[in-house]
Design an enzyme around this catalytic site. Structure first.
Site, short mmCIF file in Angstrom:
data_model
loop_
_atom_site.label_atom_id
_atom_site.label_comp_id
_atom_site.label_asym_id
_atom_site.label_seq_id
_atom_site.Cartn_x
_atom_site.Cartn_y
_atom_site.Cartn_z
N CYS A 144 6.50 -0.42 7.25
CA CYS A 144 6.08 0.76 6.50
C CYS A 144 7.21 1.19 5.57
O CYS A 144 8.37 1.20 5.98
CB CYS A 144 5.75 1.90 7.47
SG CYS A 144 5.21 3.41 6.65
N LEU A 145 6.86 1.53 4.35
CA LEU A 145 7.87 1.97 3.38
C LEU A 145 8.56 3.25 3.84
O LEU A 145 9.68 3.52 3.42
CB LEU A 145 7.22 2.19 2.00
CG LEU A 145 6.68 0.93 1.32
CD1 LEU A 145 5.94 1.32 0.03
CD2 LEU A 145 7.79 -0.06 1.02
N GLY A 194 0.84 -1.20 0.00
CA GLY A 194 0.00 0.00 0.00
C GLY A 194 0.87 1.24 0.00
O GLY A 194 2.06 1.17 0.31
N GLN A 215 2.85 9.88 1.86
CA GLN A 215 4.21 9.33 1.82
C GLN A 215 5.02 9.83 0.63
O GLN A 215 6.25 9.73 0.64
CB GLN A 215 4.15 7.80 1.77
CG GLN A 215 3.64 7.17 3.05
CD GLN A 215 3.53 5.66 2.92
OE1 GLN A 215 2.55 5.15 2.36
NE2 GLN A 215 4.52 4.94 3.40
N HIS A 250 -3.80 1.15 8.18
CA HIS A 250 -2.44 1.71 8.18
C HIS A 250 -2.38 2.93 7.24
O HIS A 250 -1.83 3.97 7.60
CB HIS A 250 -1.47 0.61 7.73
CG HIS A 250 -0.05 1.02 7.55
ND1 HIS A 250 0.96 0.58 8.38
CD2 HIS A 250 0.55 1.82 6.62
CE1 HIS A 250 2.11 1.10 7.97
NE2 HIS A 250 1.90 1.84 6.91
N GLU A 251 -2.98 2.80 6.06
CA GLU A 251 -2.95 3.90 5.08
C GLU A 251 -3.83 5.08 5.53
O GLU A 251 -3.48 6.24 5.32
CB GLU A 251 -3.40 3.42 3.69
CG GLU A 251 -2.65 2.24 3.10
CD GLU A 251 -1.15 2.36 3.12
OE1 GLU A 251 -0.62 3.47 3.25
OE2 GLU A 251 -0.48 1.31 3.02
N HIS A 274 -1.91 7.23 7.74
CA HIS A 274 -0.99 8.12 7.04
C HIS A 274 -1.70 9.41 6.63
O HIS A 274 -1.14 10.50 6.73
CB HIS A 274 -0.44 7.45 5.77
CG HIS A 274 0.76 6.57 5.99
ND1 HIS A 274 1.92 7.00 6.58
CD2 HIS A 274 0.98 5.27 5.68
CE1 HIS A 274 2.81 6.01 6.62
NE2 HIS A 274 2.25 4.93 6.07
O1 GNR Z 1 4.20 -2.72 2.43
C1 GNR Z 1 3.63 -2.59 3.52
N1 GNR Z 1 3.41 -3.69 4.27
C2 GNR Z 1 2.62 -3.70 5.41
C3 GNR Z 1 2.68 -4.82 6.23
C4 GNR Z 1 1.91 -4.89 7.37
C5 GNR Z 1 1.06 -3.85 7.69
C6 GNR Z 1 1.01 -2.72 6.89
C7 GNR Z 1 1.77 -2.64 5.76
S1 GNR Z 1 1.67 -1.25 4.74
C8 GNR Z 1 3.24 -1.25 4.00
C9 GNR Z 1 3.32 -0.20 2.92
C10 GNR Z 1 3.21 1.17 3.56
O2 GNR Z 1 4.05 1.66 4.23
N2 GNR Z 1 2.08 1.78 3.39
O3 GNR Z 1 1.87 2.96 3.98
NI NI Z 2 3.13 3.02 5.71
#
Ligand code: GNR
Ligand code: NI
Length: 174
Positions: free
Chosen positions: A92-93, A46, A51, A134-135, A138
């Site tokens: 998270c990236l 995601g 980001q 999670h998104e 953000h």
């Molecule tokens: O790639 C991603 N893997 C992930 C794994 C577990 C819970 C959430 C994520 S999201 C993350 C990509 C990202 O940072 N999205 O904002």
């Molecule tokens: Ni993230």
């Protein structure tokens, strides 16, 4: 089209609150395509516009094994979240190399526009439900490490600063 640069924690721009997308037009679709490309290149499931330093309510997701089921959420709103929660490992990236447990609702229902501007309602569970939450964080300027203890967050900041220095050295020397 070149991929976009992903902001790294603790960049203060990750804490900006995203504003609603005004129109789903060709310009937005171009941004969507670049975000998808950036997400696939970084091997994430995601990516939130925040980001890539675009502070609009826009998310791209692909939790499929084959990486061929892109999901685009414009102006997403969580209309229901299950009271049942589960602790799951997240990454998270924007915080590369860090993984830790976060409690999330087991299931969520989200209303959003798709890339054509059509309203869609998605009922999600499993990794998709986790990713959506999670998104959505953000877009509110929240990074998953903010759920962790101050001690852990301090350690993560130190690690990120070290990584940043290494990257800068690498960039200089080639
Ligand atoms: O790639 C991603 N893997 C992930 C794994 C577990 C819970 C959430 C994520 S999201 C993350 C990509 C990202 O940072 N999205 O904002
Ligand atoms: Ni993230």
């Amino acid at each position: 089209m070149p991929a976009l640069t992903i902001l790294r924690y603790p960049d203060p721009r990750l804490h900006k609150v995203a504003q609603p997308v005004a129109a789903v037009d060709d310009r937005l679709r171009e941004l969507i395509d670049r975000m998808l490309e950036t997400m696939y290149e970084a091997q994430g499931i995601g990516l939130a516009a925040t980001q890539v330093d675009v502070h609009q309510r826009l998310i791209v997701i692909d939790v499929s094994e084959e990486r061929n089921e892109p999901l685009v959420l414009v102006n997403p709103e969580i209309v229901w979240a299950s009271p049942d929660k589960r602790l799951g490992e997240e990454g998270c990236l924007s915080v590369p190399g860090i993984y830790d447990g976060v409690e999330r609702s087991l299931a969520v229902k989200v209303r959003a526009l798709d890339r054509e501007g059509r309203e869609q309602t998605i009922e999600a569970e499993g990794i998709l439900a986790v990713c959506i939450q999670h998104e959505m964080d953000h877009l509110q300027g929240k990074v998953f490490v903010e759920y962790l203890s101050m001690f852990k967050r301090g350690r993560i900041k130190t690690k990120m600063a070290k990584l940043q220095r290494e990257d800068e050295r690498y960039a200089q020397q080639g």
